[in-house]
Design a protein around this motif. Structure first.
Motif, PDB file in Angstrom:
ATOM      1  N   ARG A 149       9.952  56.685  12.412  1.00 14.81           N
ATOM      2  CA  ARG A 149      11.112  57.480  12.809  1.00 14.81           C
ATOM      3  C   ARG A 149      11.121  58.851  12.148  1.00 14.81           C
ATOM      4  N   ASP A 150      10.768  58.894  10.864  1.00 16.45           N
ATOM      5  CA  ASP A 150      10.749  60.195  10.188  1.00 16.45           C
ATOM      6  C   ASP A 150       9.668  61.098  10.767  1.00 16.45           C
ATOM      7  N   GLU A 151       8.492  60.529  11.023  1.00 14.13           N
ATOM      8  CA  GLU A 151       7.405  61.329  11.588  1.00 14.13           C
ATOM      9  C   GLU A 151       7.783  61.880  12.958  1.00 14.13           C
ATOM     10  N   ARG A 152       8.521  61.087  13.738  1.00  9.94           N
ATOM     11  CA  ARG A 152       8.890  61.528  15.086  1.00  9.94           C
ATOM     12  C   ARG A 152      10.187  62.320  15.110  1.00  9.94           C
ATOM     13  N   GLY A 153      10.806  62.464  13.915  1.00  8.53           N
ATOM     14  CA  GLY A 153      12.051  63.218  13.866  1.00  8.53           C
ATOM     15  C   GLY A 153      13.226  62.494  14.483  1.00  8.53           C
ATOM     16  N   GLU A 154      13.184  61.167  14.497  1.00  9.07           N
ATOM     17  CA  GLU A 154      14.260  60.390  15.099  1.00  9.07           C
ATOM     18  C   GLU A 154      15.386  60.153  14.094  1.00  9.07           C
ATOM     19  N   ALA A 155      16.557  59.941  14.631  1.00 11.94           N
ATOM     20  CA  ALA A 155      17.708  59.629  13.785  1.00 11.94           C
ATOM     21  C   ALA A 155      17.580  58.215  13.216  1.00 11.94           C
ATOM     22  N   ARG A 156      18.141  58.037  12.036  1.00 19.08           N
ATOM     23  CA  ARG A 156      18.249  56.701  11.451  1.00 19.08           C
ATOM     24  C   ARG A 156      19.698  56.241  11.567  1.00 19.08           C
ATOM     25  N   VAL A 157      19.890  55.049  12.035  1.00 19.87           N
ATOM     26  CA  VAL A 157      21.225  54.464  12.140  1.00 19.87           C
ATOM     27  C   VAL A 157      21.375  53.441  11.020  1.00 19.87           C
ATOM     28  N   ILE A 158      22.312  53.684  10.126  1.00 16.05           N
ATOM     29  CA  ILE A 158      22.497  52.831   8.948  1.00 16.05           C
ATOM     30  C   ILE A 158      23.649  51.870   9.203  1.00 16.05           C
ATOM     31  N   ARG A 160      23.604  48.725   7.107  1.00 15.37           N
ATOM     32  CA  ARG A 160      23.519  47.755   6.012  1.00 15.37           C
ATOM     33  C   ARG A 160      24.039  48.360   4.719  1.00 15.37           C
ATOM     34  N   ALA A 161      24.479  47.498   3.808  1.00 13.33           N
ATOM     35  CA  ALA A 161      24.988  47.982   2.520  1.00 13.33           C
ATOM     36  C   ALA A 161      23.876  48.652   1.720  1.00 13.33           C
ATOM     37  N   ARG A 162      22.684  48.101   1.756  1.00 16.39           N
ATOM     38  CA  ARG A 162      21.538  48.675   1.044  1.00 16.39           C
ATOM     39  C   ARG A 162      20.540  49.204   2.064  1.00 16.39           C
ATOM     40  N   TYR A 163      20.182  50.461   1.943  1.00 13.98           N
ATOM     41  CA  TYR A 163      19.221  51.023   2.895  1.00 13.98           C
ATOM     42  C   TYR A 163      18.159  51.884   2.232  1.00 13.98           C
ATOM     43  N   ARG A 164      18.339  52.244   0.946  1.00 13.64           N
ATOM     44  CA  ARG A 164      17.303  52.931   0.183  1.00 13.64           C
ATOM     45  C   ARG A 164      17.237  52.272  -1.187  1.00 13.64           C
ATOM     46  N   PRO A 172      12.851  48.624   4.657  1.00 15.73           N
ATOM     47  CA  PRO A 172      12.484  48.287   6.038  1.00 15.73           C
ATOM     48  C   PRO A 172      13.614  47.546   6.742  1.00 15.73           C
ATOM     49  N   GLU A 173      13.673  47.714   8.042  1.00 17.81           N
ATOM     50  CA  GLU A 173      14.688  47.000   8.832  1.00 17.81           C
ATOM     51  C   GLU A 173      14.488  45.492   8.731  1.00 17.81           C
ATOM     52  N   VAL A 174      13.227  45.070   8.699  1.00 15.07           N
ATOM     53  CA  VAL A 174      12.892  43.655   8.547  1.00 15.07           C
ATOM     54  C   VAL A 174      12.193  43.490   7.205  1.00 15.07           C
ATOM     55  N   PRO A 175      12.724  42.665   6.297  1.00 15.47           N
ATOM     56  CA  PRO A 175      12.126  42.549   4.952  1.00 15.47           C
ATOM     57  C   PRO A 175      10.709  41.978   5.014  1.00 15.47           C
ATOM     58  N   ALA A 176       9.993  42.154   3.907  1.00  9.30           N
ATOM     59  CA  ALA A 176       8.666  41.554   3.783  1.00  9.30           C
ATOM     60  C   ALA A 176       8.774  40.040   3.941  1.00  9.30           C
ATOM     61  N   ARG A 177       7.799  39.472   4.671  1.00  8.44           N
ATOM     62  CA  ARG A 177       7.777  38.030   4.906  1.00  8.44           C
ATOM     63  C   ARG A 177       6.806  37.343   3.951  1.00  8.44           C
ATOM     64  N   LEU A 178       7.023  36.047   3.762  1.00  7.98           N
ATOM     65  CA  LEU A 178       6.128  35.228   2.947  1.00  7.98           C
ATOM     66  C   LEU A 178       5.033  34.678   3.861  1.00  7.98           C
ATOM     67  N   TRP A 179       3.781  34.864   3.453  1.00  7.76           N
ATOM     68  CA  TRP A 179       2.624  34.443   4.235  1.00  7.76           C
ATOM     69  C   TRP A 179       1.791  33.454   3.435  1.00  7.76           C
ATOM     70  N   LEU A 180       0.980  32.672   4.159  1.00  5.42           N
ATOM     71  CA  LEU A 180       0.066  31.714   3.550  1.00  5.42           C
ATOM     72  C   LEU A 180      -1.359  32.027   3.985  1.00  5.42           C
ATOM     73  N   TYR A 181      -2.251  32.049   3.012  1.00  7.69           N
ATOM     74  CA  TYR A 181      -3.673  32.130   3.310  1.00  7.69           C
ATOM     75  C   TYR A 181      -4.306  30.789   2.997  1.00  7.69           C
TER      76      TYR A 181
END
Length: 666
Positions: A149-158, A160-164, A172-181
């Motif tokens: 969004r920043d690279e494309r100059g798009e607006a950010r719609v906030i 959530r209570a925590r966004y930075r 991120p809009e979607v938090p990091a996920r837990l993965w298995l190897y």
């Protein structure tokens, strides 16, 4: 032929480049070996150096030792870090950055061979943990998510209570996920997608799943309210606690229960974290009520580049090994589930900065105020990094001072020689951290440059008991200021070489707040340096990444309540800025979301309007951690700015001005 006299070189910030920084000591499962990370500073493109400007950057590799001198285990032009032993001790998993790709999971046989890449995500992986049976490696990643969004100059719609967040910038809009190897199958699969970002996870000892630490929703997270969840290998996560308070770590037990490290609901930020034993049936009890020191190493230093593990580790089914801060030191202590506390490895004039314990062995990092951090395995030092110090490290002199709660302590570092020297009062951040016996390159540089450095632990600092921490709740700028000035007066008495007519005050974060506060309430200092500071408590509450909760915990106040705003303004240095006469250097990082740069901008504007000599240095691409782990060239710029400003106003003898490195600042 007569030898020419040896002329000592002028101490320069570039001495930082000679250092190599150890981190992340990981003891092997049998307790007989250690893997750790060693970071050094190198030119970014050694074969294609930029003609007009050096670009020093960190580069790190994995090192190994079986008790003798450590040897390099990985090599290359990227950054290798996060080594993790397989349960059989035959393989090291680690993360490698480089070749235009963020850090990915690699596996390398300890006996030798080629490293095998196991993941190929667009984003990096972190938090590697082997399952105890060796079948899986769990880790967190954003996988292939992209946000342009920043690279494309798009607006950010906030919404959530925590966004930075400091160190991450936009969350991120979607938090990091837990993965298995799957190690044998060489397959990667997504395991768990939390609604709110996880702060910690740990495998169950039987490899049946993991315990997670996270919040139920984003508003709870903004209020530092966490819970423990259980996630089986196959099945849905379920909540195990109704804690609704801070949780720093969770340590699973073989009986199916666990130990939680945190604070109970309703307790303030000043409260030390304690250990709470949860039985398999969900019942719990505090097990270390008699302990009156904080867990972890909270002694400030600036030579910790990388991960510093300090999670409690089981020595047996009834005893945890923990790292704790006592006065100006940090050491290892045994805490039994019966509440008994005993020192295992504690030097009152030293600091253990990180540790891991397994298989009867302990790997750690040890340092002191005059010795650079070194790696130890089972009491044997396996590195000799102190030998690379570019100038002799000075040993501090302890200075005590009176307070309303008894004797306080601090230290003064003096330059060589016998003549008078300028004196600097340096104030730590937090406020609930600590100065003491950690190695601090910045202090040693200033002393080598001709300044005396005075640093102490006023009320509010940790390591001196719960009452000492609690005493500044709701009253920043009162007893803490009294302690700091009383300490400085005692330094002037104890060290007659200190020139009371050439003094400076400085600090970062809370230390920056106190620098602003002191210069707004006294003219006794001839120069000030305020770094990542706070000047307006009201605007801080709405802009800091911790602002929704911080003033409630620290002061019992908050910016969004009208009844509290007058008191917050009364405690803001900005209200008293008309009194400031002290020439002030302001240093701040653009991506500092802990103490946002708008605080520096307000202080700079006000000082400018009142005709105070002021210089404002802004660092792009850096956050709250610039002075400790920021990009090397920017750390150098910061130190050059400090020394040139001090030299201008305090005039230490025979010190030529250092060239500014303004190209790295914006």
């Amino acid at each position: 032929m007569t030898d020419s006299p040896v002329v000592a070189p002028v101490a320069r910030p570039e001495s930082l480049l000679a250092l190599q920084f150890p981190s992340d000591p990981q003891v092997s499962p049998d307790g007989r070996r250690v893997a750790f990370v060693l970071s050094r500073v190198e030119e970014e493109e050694p074969l294609k150096p930029q003609k007009d400007w050096a670009r020093p950057r960190y580069r790190s590799h994995i090192w190994l030792s079986g008790g003798g001198a450590a040897r390099a285990f990985t090599a290359g032009e990227g950054r290798d870090h996060s080594p993790r032993w397989s349960p059989d001790g035959q393989t090291l998993a680690f993360v490698r950055d480089g070749a235009g790709r963020q850090g990915q999971l690699y596996l390398l046989p300890v006996a030798g061979g080629e490293a095998r890449r196991a993941t190929g995500f667009r984003n990096g992986v972190q938090g590697l943990q082997w399952s105890p049976d060796g079948r899986f490696i769990a880790f967190l990643t954003l996988a292939d998510d992209e946000d342009k969004r920043d690279e494309r100059g798009e607006a950010r719609v906030i919404t959530r209570a925590r966004y930075r967040f400091n160190g991450l910038d936009w969350l991120p809009e979607v938090p990091a996920r837990l993965w298995l190897y799957d190690v044998q199958g060489n397959e990667v699969r997504e395991w768990y997608a939390p609604a709110v970002g996880l702060s910690a996870f740990q495998w169950r000892p039987d490899s049946s799943g993991v315990l997670l630490v996270g919040s139920r929703d984003d508003l709870e997270a903004s209020q530092w309210r966490n819970e423990v969840f259980e996630l089986p290998l196959d099945g849905a996560a379920r909540q195990l606690t109704d804690w609704r308070a801070s949780i720093q770590a969770v340590v699973p037990h073989t009986d199916g229960g666990f130990v939680l490290v945190g604070r109970e609901a309703g307790q303030r930020n000043t409260r030390y974290a304690h250990l709470y034993r949860f039985a398999p049936d969900g019942s719990w009890a505090e097990v270390d009520a008699g302990r009156d020191f904080p867990l972890g190493n909270l002694v400030g230093g600036d030579c910790h580049v990388g991960t510093m593990p300090d999670s409690p580790a089981w020595l047996d089914d009834g005893t945890l090994l923990v790292l704790g801060t006592v006065r100006g030191s940090a050491g290892l202590f045994r805490i039994g589930m019966d509440g008994a506390v005993a020192a295992q490895d504690h030097d009152p004039e030293g600091v253990i900065a990180a540790f891991t314990a397994r298989g009867g062995g302990v790997a750690l990092l040890r340092e002191s105020a005059s010795r650079f951090p070194e790696v130890e395995l089972n009491g044997v030092r396996v590195t000799d990094l102190n030998a690379a110090l570019p100038f002799p490290a000075r040993v501090p002199q302890r200075v005590t001072f009176p307070t309303g709660l008894g004797e306080g302590e601090g230290w003064v570092l003096l330059p060589d020689g016998e003549g008078p020297v300028p004196a600097l009062l340096n104030i730590h951040g937090g406020p609930h951290t600590d100065y003491g016996h950690a190695f601090t390159h910045e202090f040693q540089l200033m002393v080598a440059r001709g300044y005396a450095v005075c640093y102490s632990n006023p009320r509010g600092s940790v390591g001196y008991g719960q009452a000492w921490v609690d005493d500044i709740h709701g009253r920043w700028g009162t007893v803490d200021q009294a302690d700091l000035l009383a300490f400085f007066d005692r330094c002037l008495e104890a060290a007659p070489r200190l020139d009371g007519g050439r003094t400076g005050v400085m600090g970062g974060s809370y230390g920056g707040f106190m620098t602003n506060w002191i210069t707004a309430h006294t003219d006794r200092f001839q120069v000030a340096v305020t770094d990542r500071s706070i000047c307006n408590l009201i605007s801080f509450g709405g802009t800091s990444d911790i602002g929704l909760r911080f003033w409630d915990d620290e002061l019992g106040l908050n910016f969004h309540r009208r009844a509290d705003q007058a008191r917050l303004w009364e405690m803001s240095p900005l209200q008293y800025v008309e009194n400031v006469r002290t020439p002030t250097l302001i240093v701040h990082s653009v991506l500092d979301h802990r103490c946002p740069i708008e605080q520096a901008e307000q202080w700079y504007a006000a000082l400018t309007l009142h005709g105070v000599p002021v210089r404002f240095v802004r660092f792009p691409g850096e956050d709250h951690e610039l002075s400790r782990s920021g990009r090397p060239d920017r750390r150098l710029t910061r130190l050059h700015e400090y020394l040139n400003w001090l030299d201008r106003w305090l005039n230490p003898k025979e010190q030529p001005e250092l060239p500014a490195r303004e190209t790295a600042a914006a």
